[in-house]
Design a protein around this motif. Sequence first.
Motif, PDB file in Angstrom:
ATOM      1  N   VAL A 199      88.022  62.483 -10.762  1.00  0.00           N
ATOM      2  CA  VAL A 199      89.376  63.011 -10.969  1.00  0.00           C
ATOM      3  C   VAL A 199      89.385  64.521 -10.780  1.00  0.00           C
ATOM      4  CG1 VAL A 199      91.189  63.383 -12.712  1.00  0.00           C
ATOM      5  CG2 VAL A 199      90.144  61.119 -12.446  1.00  0.00           C
TER       6      VAL A 199
ATOM      7  N   THR B 229      94.105  60.008  -7.936  1.00  0.00           N
ATOM      8  CA  THR B 229      92.712  59.670  -7.629  1.00  0.00           C
ATOM      9  C   THR B 229      92.580  58.199  -7.272  1.00  0.00           C
ATOM     10  OG1 THR B 229      91.992  61.381  -9.193  1.00  0.00           O
ATOM     11  CG2 THR B 229      90.343  59.775  -8.474  1.00  0.00           C
TER      12      THR B 229
ATOM     13  N   ILE C 147      86.276  55.127 -11.035  1.00  0.00           N
ATOM     14  CA  ILE C 147      87.002  56.389 -11.107  1.00  0.00           C
ATOM     15  C   ILE C 147      86.533  57.105 -12.369  1.00  0.00           C
ATOM     16  CG2 ILE C 147      89.262  57.501 -11.145  1.00  0.00           C
ATOM     17  CD1 ILE C 147      88.741  55.788  -8.638  1.00  0.00           C
TER      18      ILE C 147
ATOM     19  N   ARG D 177      89.421  64.281  -3.021  1.00  0.00           N
ATOM     20  CA  ARG D 177      88.566  63.882  -4.122  1.00  0.00           C
ATOM     21  C   ARG D 177      87.131  63.745  -3.619  1.00  0.00           C
ATOM     22  NH1 ARG D 177      92.706  64.952  -6.235  1.00  0.00           N
ATOM     23  NH2 ARG D 177      93.742  63.903  -7.980  1.00  0.00           N
TER      24      ARG D 177
END
Length: 348
Positions: A181, A202, A284, A168
Motif C-alpha cells: 500500500v 492498491t 496486499i 505500487r
Amino acid sequence: MSNSQRPRPMAISMGDAAGIGPEIVAKAFRDDPAAMRGCFVAGDVAVLRRAARCVAREHDVGIPVAVIEAAADAAAMPPRCIPVLQATPPLAPPAWGAISAASGRAAADCVVWSAQAALKGEVAALVTAPLHKRALAAAGVGFPGHTELLQAQAAAFAGVPLEQMPVRMMLANDELRTVLVSIHLALRDAIAAVTFDNVLQTVRIAHQALQSALGRAPRLAVAGLNPHAGEGGLMGREELEVIAPAIAAAREQGLLASGPHPPDTVFMRAREVPGHPGEFDAVIAMYHDQGLIPVKYLGVEQGVNVTLGLPLVRTSPDHGTAFDIAGTGAANASSLLAAVRMARRLAA
C-alpha cells in the motif's frame, strides 16, 4: 530476420557504480548468455569494464564490453559480450562501497534514459540494478528510489499530475507475491497512509496487473495492519473502519479480494510450494516491511521487484547495493537474472 521482426531489446540500468550492480550485470552476461540475449546496459563504459575485470575467472580470456550507439545495436552482439550504451556523462569509476553524489547522479541518469526509451517504445522493458538512496540524495535527485523516480518520469511523459499515475511495488518469487500500500515511508507515515482510497487503489492496481500476467482474475488477500487483524477492534480499529470497507468496495467492483487477514499467518497461506498450492495469488500488505520481509526471507537470490501501474515494464533484483562486498566478485547474480526473465515474460 529483418529489423522490424526482431524482438525489441531490453535495457538494464547499471545501478550505483560503487555497488554490486555493475558486477551482477557482468556476471549475468558471463554465466547465462541465453537469458541476456537482446539485453544491453544503459550505463558507463568505464564502470562496466571495471566490473567485467572484477568478475572474470582465472581461465577467462576476458569479458568483452562493446560500446553501442543505439538500443537496436544490442541484437548484433555475440554471446557473453556486454553491450553498453553511454547513458550518462563519462564517469571515473568510484572507490568500491563509497557513497558519492557523482555515482548517485550517474545512476539516476541511467534510469531516466532507460525509462524514456521504454516510454517511447524503443525498448521492451527496463531492468534496474540497485541504487543507493543516500547517493541519490547527495546528488539532489529528489526521489528516494526507483519507484518514485519512474512514476515521475511516466507522469511527465503522459502529461498528467503525479497523482494520476499511481504505482505500487510488488515483490515476487516463485512462491509468494506481495503488493504494498505504501513504499518508502517512515513507519508513522506508513500507518497514516492506510486509508480507504489507498487500500482500494492498491487492490485495483494489483488486480489489473496480475489479471494480465495470469490470464484470469487474481485472488487477492488483504492483510490487516494490527496484530490479529485488530481482533475485532481490541487492538486497533483500522481494520474495521478503513481496510474492511475498502475490501467491500473492491468486491462490489467484482474483484476477488478477501480479508482483512491476520498478517502473521496470511503470507503462509499464500505461499505456493510443492504439495501446498497457495490460497491466494498475492497478498496486499499495508506497509514496506510487512510485505517485503516474508518474500526476502524465502531467499533474496530469486526475489524480483516489479513496479505496477506504469505504462512500461520495470523489474529489479530484490536486494540493494551491498557496498560491503562490492568489488570482491562475490555478489550473486541470480536475482538479476530472475528479474530479466520476469521482465521478458511481462513484456511478451
